[in-house]
Design a protein around this motif. Structure first.
Motif, short mmCIF file in Angstrom:
data_model
loop_
_atom_site.label_atom_id
_atom_site.label_comp_id
_atom_site.label_asym_id
_atom_site.label_seq_id
_atom_site.Cartn_x
_atom_site.Cartn_y
_atom_site.Cartn_z
N HIS A 182 7.38 -19.01 -19.38
CA HIS A 182 7.98 -19.88 -18.39
C HIS A 182 7.11 -19.86 -17.14
O HIS A 182 6.17 -19.06 -17.05
N THR A 183 7.41 -20.73 -16.21
CA THR A 183 6.67 -20.76 -14.95
C THR A 183 7.30 -19.78 -13.97
O THR A 183 8.50 -19.84 -13.71
N ILE A 184 6.50 -18.85 -13.45
CA ILE A 184 6.99 -17.94 -12.41
C ILE A 184 7.02 -18.70 -11.09
O ILE A 184 5.99 -19.20 -10.64
N PRO A 185 8.19 -18.84 -10.45
CA PRO A 185 8.29 -19.68 -9.25
C PRO A 185 7.55 -19.08 -8.06
O PRO A 185 7.44 -17.85 -7.91
N ASN A 186 7.05 -19.96 -7.22
CA ASN A 186 6.43 -19.56 -5.96
C ASN A 186 7.48 -19.69 -4.86
O ASN A 186 7.60 -20.72 -4.20
N PHE A 187 8.26 -18.62 -4.67
CA PHE A 187 9.30 -18.60 -3.66
C PHE A 187 8.83 -17.77 -2.46
O PHE A 187 7.73 -17.19 -2.48
N ASP A 188 9.66 -17.68 -1.45
CA ASP A 188 9.35 -16.82 -0.31
C ASP A 188 9.24 -15.37 -0.78
O ASP A 188 10.04 -14.91 -1.60
N GLY A 189 8.26 -14.64 -0.25
CA GLY A 189 8.08 -13.25 -0.64
C GLY A 189 7.20 -13.12 -1.87
O GLY A 189 6.56 -14.08 -2.32
N ILE A 216 -9.38 -7.85 -9.28
CA ILE A 216 -9.16 -9.19 -8.72
C ILE A 216 -8.15 -9.93 -9.60
O ILE A 216 -8.20 -9.85 -10.82
N ILE A 217 -7.26 -10.69 -8.96
CA ILE A 217 -6.23 -11.44 -9.67
C ILE A 217 -6.47 -12.94 -9.48
O ILE A 217 -6.65 -13.41 -8.36
N MET A 218 -6.50 -13.68 -10.59
CA MET A 218 -6.56 -15.13 -10.58
C MET A 218 -5.26 -15.65 -11.16
O MET A 218 -4.67 -15.03 -12.06
N VAL A 219 -4.80 -16.81 -10.66
CA VAL A 219 -3.56 -17.39 -11.17
C VAL A 219 -3.77 -18.86 -11.51
O VAL A 219 -4.66 -19.52 -10.95
N ALA A 220 -2.96 -19.39 -12.42
CA ALA A 220 -3.08 -20.78 -12.83
C ALA A 220 -1.70 -21.36 -13.12
O ALA A 220 -0.86 -20.70 -13.75
N PRO A 369 3.61 -24.75 -7.19
CA PRO A 369 5.04 -24.59 -7.42
C PRO A 369 5.37 -23.28 -8.14
O PRO A 369 6.47 -22.75 -8.06
N GLY A 370 4.39 -22.77 -8.85
CA GLY A 370 4.55 -21.54 -9.60
C GLY A 370 3.30 -21.30 -10.42
O GLY A 370 2.30 -22.03 -10.28
N ILE A 371 3.32 -20.30 -11.29
CA ILE A 371 2.17 -20.00 -12.14
C ILE A 371 2.62 -19.73 -13.56
O ILE A 371 3.74 -19.27 -13.80
#
Length: 404
Positions: A182-189, A216-220, A369-371
């Motif tokens: 699923h998509t991990i949401p990009n919320f506050d915090g 190092i961390i990359m996200v998509a 919106p998320g990753i």
């Protein structure tokens, strides 16, 4: 050309005139015709989306836009990207234009519970390409004849699900790529946690030092919904060291396959004076060796790699290990403040990551919106005395927002 003209053409003249007509309609620059987006016709009466999925609603407008739920503005982008962790109905209002001359549209977003079963943990490992290191061919274990595909399957066995174990990435650049169902949401915090084997040393002068090997961390975000991480979807998490002049961007390193018959043998008489093992060189003109220690006698070069050399490019962090004892007996690695894997104990806030720290190739923050996917690679190129190379370990990851 009208029908009368077509009928007028004789058989011998058709080819010549038709070719000339095509040539006259062809632009010299072969530039594609400009595509105009259709005008915005308003919102649908309602939109339905499962929780932990991103709903996209484009408006095809470059003017002032405001999206709100109840009285709270949730976006001012021309395209709304909405995600929720709760099954509920949200009243949606869209305003386009400036005050006094704006158009207002109303709709609702119906968020439903997913039809299948989701997990907050890693669902799949897409790629595993470690650098050289003392845990290579051991974590995960290499069996004679294993292929890259078989080692990838072992990496899946190590990281997928709630009972994950450890995966070693080796020296600088070694990486693993994994994703969620699923998509991990990009919320506050902070939004997700990456597990490692970092710990703080009781005898360290700095209380936030010990065995910390930052990765190092990359996200998509899977914007095209094809279920795989594409090259143009990756963004780097800008941790606490990203904007410092001690951090090297676009650092490249190449490792050269050793002759195992001439490799130093731990415990032999000349061991301490003959520890040069795997040669490396970087794009800054530096060369060196990855050494072999007394704790691991197997090959430190991935045995499923047949190439005589291989390499990596990425962001290199400043060396973080130092000899606190001054005699080579007690090495400690300092934890960086935030934004890295295997950089702090798993119960520490520094192992939690905020998606809003993501930046593009120019170092500009991006709004995702998320990753869906994460890549972790070792960010240090350093030998820490008798401890050996600094190598990031990954022992799992999970969504901090997920609740069943």
């Amino acid at each position: 050309m009208n029908r009368k003209s077509i009928n007028y053409l004789t058989t011998g003249l058709v080819s010549l005139l038709f070719a000339g007509m095509i040539a006259s309609c062809t632009h010299d620059d072969d530039s594609p015709a400009e595509v105009t987006e259709p005008p915005f016709k308003g919102l649908d009466e309602s939109y339905t989306i499962e929780r932990f999925r991103v709903l996209s609603i484009p408006t095809n407008t470059s003017g002032a836009v405001s999206w709100s739920i109840n009285d709270s503005i949730i976006s001012q982008s021309g395209e709304l990207e909405f995600i929720s962790t709760k099954a509920a109905t949200y009243p949606l209002t869209l305003k386009i234009g400036s005050k006094g001359n704006d158009k207002v549209y109303h709709s609702k977003i119906v968020v439903t519970k997913e039809t299948g079963t989701l997990s907050k943990y890693i669902a799949k490992v897409f790629d595993f390409r470690p650098a050289v290191g003392q845990f290579m061919n051991e974590i995960p274990e290499y069996d004679q004849g294993n292929t890259a595909a078989e080692m990838l399957q072992k990496a899946n066995g190590s990281l997928v699900g709630s009972n994950s174990t450890m995966l070693s990435l080796g020296g600088f650049g070694g990486y693993v790529v994994f994703g969620f169902d699923h998509t991990i949401p990009n919320f506050d915090g902070r939004d997700f946690k990456i597990l490692g084997n970092a710990f703080f040393g009781n005898a360290a002068n700095d209380p936030r030092s010990g065995n910390c090997e930052p990765g190092i961390i990359m996200v998509a975000y899977d914007r095209n919904k094809n279920g795989k991480p594409d090259d143009n979807e990756w963004y780097e998490i800008a941790g606490s060291e990203y904007f410092k002049n001690t951090t090297v961007k676009n650092y490249s390193i190449t490792y050269f396959k050793p002759n195992e018959n001439k490799a130093p043998v731990p415990g032999t008489e000349n061991w301490q004076t003959d520890i040069e093992y795997i040669r490396w060189q970087d794009n800054l003109g530096n060369t060196g060796f990855k050494t072999k220690n007394t704790f691991h006698s197997q090959s430190y070069y991935p045995l499923w790699f047949s190439d005589a050399s291989y390499g990596f490019t990425g962001t290199r962090l400043k060396d973080n290990f130092y000899d606190q004892s001054g005699t080579g007996t007690y090495w400690v690695g300092k934890s960086y403040e935030f934004g890295y894997a295997d950089n702090a104990p798993n119960n520490d806030e520094a192992s939690n990551i905020d998606i809003s720290w993501a930046v593009d190739q120019n170092g500009k923050y991006v709004k995702l919106p998320g990753i869906d996917f994460v890549k972790v690679y070792t960010g240090i190129n350093q030998e820490a005395g008798w401890l050996g190379e600094v190598s990031t370990e990954v022992a799992g990851a999970y969504d901090l927002h997920f609740k069943k």
